[in-house]
Design a protein around this motif. Sequence first.
Motif, PDB file in Angstrom:
ATOM      1  N   LYS A  80       0.999  -1.132  -0.336  1.00  0.00           N
ATOM      2  CA  LYS A  80      -0.002  -0.249   0.169  1.00  0.00           C
ATOM      3  C   LYS A  80       0.752   1.581   0.203  1.00  0.00           C
ATOM      4  CE  LYS A  80      -4.152   2.197   2.138  1.00  0.00           C
ATOM      5  NZ  LYS A  80      -3.154   3.747   2.447  1.00  0.00           N
ATOM      6  N   SER A  81       2.145   1.202   0.809  1.00  0.00           N
ATOM      7  CA  SER A  81       2.548   2.481   1.085  1.00  0.00           C
ATOM      8  C   SER A  81       3.596   2.688  -0.655  1.00  0.00           C
ATOM      9  CB  SER A  81       3.990   1.879   1.580  1.00  0.00           C
ATOM     10  OG  SER A  81       3.671   2.433   2.755  1.00  0.00           O
ATOM     11  N   ILE A  82       3.845   1.742  -1.828  1.00  0.00           N
ATOM     12  CA  ILE A  82       4.206   1.865  -2.754  1.00  0.00           C
ATOM     13  C   ILE A  82       3.298   2.873  -3.802  1.00  0.00           C
ATOM     14  CG2 ILE A  82       5.455   1.044  -4.178  1.00  0.00           C
ATOM     15  CD1 ILE A  82       6.819  -0.627  -2.748  1.00  0.00           C
ATOM     16  N   HIS A  83       1.506   2.010  -3.884  1.00  0.00           N
ATOM     17  CA  HIS A  83       0.957   2.102  -4.102  1.00  0.00           C
ATOM     18  C   HIS A  83       0.542   3.773  -3.795  1.00  0.00           C
ATOM     19  CE1 HIS A  83      -3.458   1.565  -5.633  1.00  0.00           C
ATOM     20  NE2 HIS A  83      -3.067   1.254  -6.019  1.00  0.00           N
ATOM     21  N   ASP A  84       0.554   4.120  -2.499  1.00  0.00           N
ATOM     22  CA  ASP A  84       0.454   5.852  -2.047  1.00  0.00           C
ATOM     23  C   ASP A  84       0.500   6.454  -3.128  1.00  0.00           C
ATOM     24  OD1 ASP A  84      -2.155   4.577  -1.172  1.00  0.00           O
ATOM     25  OD2 ASP A  84      -1.154   4.870   1.095  1.00  0.00           O
ATOM     26  N   ALA A  85       1.740   6.127  -3.075  1.00  0.00           N
ATOM     27  CA  ALA A  85       3.296   6.991  -3.047  1.00  0.00           C
ATOM     28  C   ALA A  85       3.223   7.011  -5.059  1.00  0.00           C
ATOM     29  CB  ALA A  85       4.451   6.296  -3.383  1.00  0.00           C
ATOM     30  N   LEU A  86       2.342   5.546  -5.654  1.00  0.00           N
ATOM     31  CA  LEU A  86       2.397   6.197  -7.055  1.00  0.00           C
ATOM     32  C   LEU A  86       1.051   7.291  -7.125  1.00  0.00           C
ATOM     33  CD1 LEU A  86       2.260   5.544 -10.206  1.00  0.00           C
ATOM     34  CD2 LEU A  86       1.668   3.384 -10.052  1.00  0.00           C
ATOM     35  N   VAL A  87      -0.107   6.384  -6.851  1.00  0.00           N
ATOM     36  CA  VAL A  87      -1.225   7.445  -7.372  1.00  0.00           C
ATOM     37  C   VAL A  87      -0.705   9.174  -6.787  1.00  0.00           C
ATOM     38  CG1 VAL A  87      -3.297   7.978  -6.177  1.00  0.00           C
ATOM     39  CG2 VAL A  87      -2.346   5.502  -6.410  1.00  0.00           C
ATOM     40  N   GLY A  88       0.156   9.212  -5.726  1.00  0.00           N
ATOM     41  CA  GLY A  88       0.377  10.200  -5.026  1.00  0.00           C
ATOM     42  C   GLY A  88       1.565  11.413  -6.793  1.00  0.00           C
ATOM     43  N   MET A  89       2.489  10.777  -6.743  1.00  0.00           N
ATOM     44  CA  MET A  89       3.413  10.708  -7.996  1.00  0.00           C
ATOM     45  C   MET A  89       2.007  11.696  -9.701  1.00  0.00           C
ATOM     46  SD  MET A  89       6.309   8.449  -7.791  1.00  0.00           S
ATOM     47  CE  MET A  89       7.545   9.200  -8.434  1.00  0.00           C
ATOM     48  N   LEU A  90       1.360  10.406 -10.312  1.00  0.00           N
ATOM     49  CA  LEU A  90       0.754  10.511 -10.770  1.00  0.00           C
ATOM     50  C   LEU A  90      -0.276  12.011 -11.055  1.00  0.00           C
ATOM     51  CD1 LEU A  90      -0.528   6.830 -11.475  1.00  0.00           C
ATOM     52  CD2 LEU A  90       0.767   7.881 -12.788  1.00  0.00           C
ATOM     53  N   GLY A  91      -1.174  11.802  -9.694  1.00  0.00           N
ATOM     54  CA  GLY A  91      -1.652  13.550  -9.307  1.00  0.00           C
ATOM     55  C   GLY A  91      -3.446  12.853  -9.380  1.00  0.00           C
ATOM     56  N   LYS A  92      -4.079  11.810 -10.189  1.00  0.00           N
ATOM     57  CA  LYS A  92      -5.352  11.098 -10.502  1.00  0.00           C
ATOM     58  C   LYS A  92      -4.705   9.763  -9.711  1.00  0.00           C
ATOM     59  CE  LYS A  92      -4.089  11.156 -14.848  1.00  0.00           C
ATOM     60  NZ  LYS A  92      -4.333  11.628 -16.274  1.00  0.00           N
ATOM     61  N   PRO A  93      -6.387   9.413  -9.979  1.00  0.00           N
ATOM     62  CA  PRO A  93      -6.623   8.320 -10.013  1.00  0.00           C
ATOM     63  C   PRO A  93      -5.828   6.679 -11.247  1.00  0.00           C
ATOM     64  CG  PRO A  93      -8.545   9.223  -9.369  1.00  0.00           C
ATOM     65  CD  PRO A  93      -7.345  10.026 -10.494  1.00  0.00           C
ATOM     66  N   ILE A  94      -5.552   6.066 -10.432  1.00  0.00           N
ATOM     67  CA  ILE A  94      -4.689   4.991 -11.104  1.00  0.00           C
ATOM     68  C   ILE A  94      -6.226   4.268 -12.714  1.00  0.00           C
ATOM     69  CG2 ILE A  94      -4.686   2.639 -12.140  1.00  0.00           C
ATOM     70  CD1 ILE A  94      -2.931   2.693  -9.248  1.00  0.00           C
ATOM     71  N   ALA A  95      -7.036   4.796 -12.514  1.00  0.00           N
ATOM     72  CA  ALA A  95      -8.152   4.342 -13.470  1.00  0.00           C
ATOM     73  C   ALA A  95      -8.144   5.432 -14.710  1.00  0.00           C
ATOM     74  CB  ALA A  95      -9.460   4.220 -12.895  1.00  0.00           C
ATOM     75  N   ASP A  96      -7.736   6.511 -14.154  1.00  0.00           N
ATOM     76  CA  ASP A  96      -7.940   7.434 -15.006  1.00  0.00           C
ATOM     77  C   ASP A  96      -6.967   8.097 -16.209  1.00  0.00           C
ATOM     78  OD1 ASP A  96     -10.330   7.993 -14.180  1.00  0.00           O
ATOM     79  OD2 ASP A  96     -10.089   9.496 -12.975  1.00  0.00           O
ATOM     80  N   CYS A  97      -5.578   7.053 -15.892  1.00  0.00           N
ATOM     81  CA  CYS A  97      -4.426   6.908 -16.120  1.00  0.00           C
ATOM     82  C   CYS A  97      -4.114   5.900 -17.327  1.00  0.00           C
ATOM     83  CB  CYS A  97      -3.363   6.663 -14.964  1.00  0.00           C
ATOM     84  SG  CYS A  97      -3.259   8.503 -13.960  1.00  0.00           S
ATOM     85  N   ASN A  98      -3.232   6.380 -18.689  1.00  0.00           N
ATOM     86  CA  ASN A  98      -2.919   5.943 -19.910  1.00  0.00           C
ATOM     87  C   ASN A  98      -1.189   5.203 -19.059  1.00  0.00           C
ATOM     88  OD1 ASN A  98      -4.987   5.464 -21.434  1.00  0.00           O
ATOM     89  ND2 ASN A  98      -4.385   8.032 -21.988  1.00  0.00           N
ATOM     90  N   ALA A  99      -1.131   4.094 -19.698  1.00  0.00           N
ATOM     91  CA  ALA A  99       0.218   3.333 -19.328  1.00  0.00           C
ATOM     92  C   ALA A  99       0.095   3.133 -20.524  1.00  0.00           C
ATOM     93  CB  ALA A  99      -0.037   2.332 -18.510  1.00  0.00           C
ATOM     94  N   LEU A 100       2.321   2.368 -20.721  1.00  0.00           N
ATOM     95  CA  LEU A 100       2.709   1.722 -21.890  1.00  0.00           C
ATOM     96  C   LEU A 100       3.767   1.358 -21.196  1.00  0.00           C
ATOM     97  CD1 LEU A 100       4.154   4.798 -24.319  1.00  0.00           C
ATOM     98  CD2 LEU A 100       2.327   2.628 -24.523  1.00  0.00           C
ATOM     99  N   CYS A 101       4.007  -0.369 -21.040  1.00  0.00           N
ATOM    100  CA  CYS A 101       4.517  -1.641 -20.732  1.00  0.00           C
ATOM    101  C   CYS A 101       5.521  -1.488 -21.162  1.00  0.00           C
ATOM    102  CB  CYS A 101       4.125  -2.171 -20.505  1.00  0.00           C
ATOM    103  SG  CYS A 101       3.580  -3.634 -21.963  1.00  0.00           S
ATOM    104  N   ILE A 102       6.962  -1.694 -20.671  1.00  0.00           N
ATOM    105  CA  ILE A 102       8.330  -1.391 -21.934  1.00  0.00           C
ATOM    106  C   ILE A 102       8.825  -3.186 -21.447  1.00  0.00           C
ATOM    107  CG2 ILE A 102      10.836  -0.992 -22.668  1.00  0.00           C
ATOM    108  CD1 ILE A 102       9.502   2.215 -22.177  1.00  0.00           C
ATOM    109  N   PRO A 103       9.011  -4.364 -22.149  1.00  0.00           N
ATOM    110  CA  PRO A 103       9.628  -5.170 -21.526  1.00  0.00           C
ATOM    111  C   PRO A 103      10.686  -6.237 -22.094  1.00  0.00           C
ATOM    112  CG  PRO A 103       7.719  -5.699 -23.370  1.00  0.00           C
ATOM    113  CD  PRO A 103       8.000  -4.444 -23.274  1.00  0.00           C
ATOM    114  N   THR A 104      11.806  -4.631 -22.998  1.00  0.00           N
ATOM    115  CA  THR A 104      12.520  -5.135 -23.401  1.00  0.00           C
ATOM    116  C   THR A 104      14.231  -5.329 -22.633  1.00  0.00           C
ATOM    117  OG1 THR A 104      12.208  -2.758 -24.823  1.00  0.00           O
ATOM    118  CG2 THR A 104      14.643  -3.918 -24.752  1.00  0.00           C
ATOM    119  N   ALA A 105      13.979  -5.332 -21.103  1.00  0.00           N
ATOM    120  CA  ALA A 105      14.960  -5.674 -20.576  1.00  0.00           C
ATOM    121  C   ALA A 105      14.972  -7.157 -20.182  1.00  0.00           C
ATOM    122  CB  ALA A 105      15.081  -4.854 -19.162  1.00  0.00           C
ATOM    123  N   MET A 106      14.185  -7.913 -20.353  1.00  0.00           N
ATOM    124  CA  MET A 106      13.659  -9.438 -20.530  1.00  0.00           C
ATOM    125  C   MET A 106      14.490 -10.400 -20.923  1.00  0.00           C
ATOM    126  SD  MET A 106       9.294  -9.502 -19.185  1.00  0.00           S
ATOM    127  CE  MET A 106       9.611 -10.638 -17.596  1.00  0.00           C
TER     128      MET A 106
END
Length: 222
Positions: free
Chosen positions: A13-39
């Motif tokens: 929860k602490s890391i989750h809350d930090a992420l939401v705070g950095m986004l400045g809006k709910p996760i459900a309102d955010c568009n994401a891009l995932c980058i798998p390259t390192a794998m």
Amino acid sequence: MKFLLTSGGIMNKSIHDALVGMLGKPIADCNALCIPTAMYGHPWVGPGVKAWEFISGKEENPMVNLGWKSVGVLELTALPSIDENRWKPLIQETDVLLVSGGDALYLCHWMRQSGMADLLLSLNAVYVGMSAGSMVMAPNIGEYFVGWTPPDGSDVTLGLVDFSIFPHLDHEMLPGNTLAAAQRWASGMRGPAYAMDDQTAIKVIDGVVEVVSEGHWKLFKP
């Protein structure tokens, strides 16, 4: 750009809350891009089923499966072969970059080859790294973590933060990742170095560093 550098993803929860705070809006309102390259550069996690699990949000480490408004895939190895007008606007408009673990030097190589490294600091997105996806932001990773060898043979990474990271401290699947091993690793690093477990992340905003943890970590100063 804001950085949330994790060892194991959004694990509590602490890391989750930090992420939401950095986004400045709910996760459900955010568009994401995932980058798998390192794998693809690491023999344990890719290519194959592990890369698919990350992209599809089927893996145990929460990143892609947090409830984003949308999730796209950005494969850095493909970017040099397509017109930048097809991918730069996509990055500039996204809210968050989700960068998988794997091999940090392989990821660094393709960050540079793709042109992504030159764009990062100009983006408004939150950068969320996991393991190698976090380590790549450091000045270097240390010999302990060298797997895939870049053309110049060095362990130098992007240097967008001024500290290095030893992830997965005391992980049950990585018996060598002890505090003693981390201390030996840190003695060879050029600057501050953090050892942290999967319940820990490091938040960096405008150069200000904050540890977010429900686990254990240690800062080694040079």
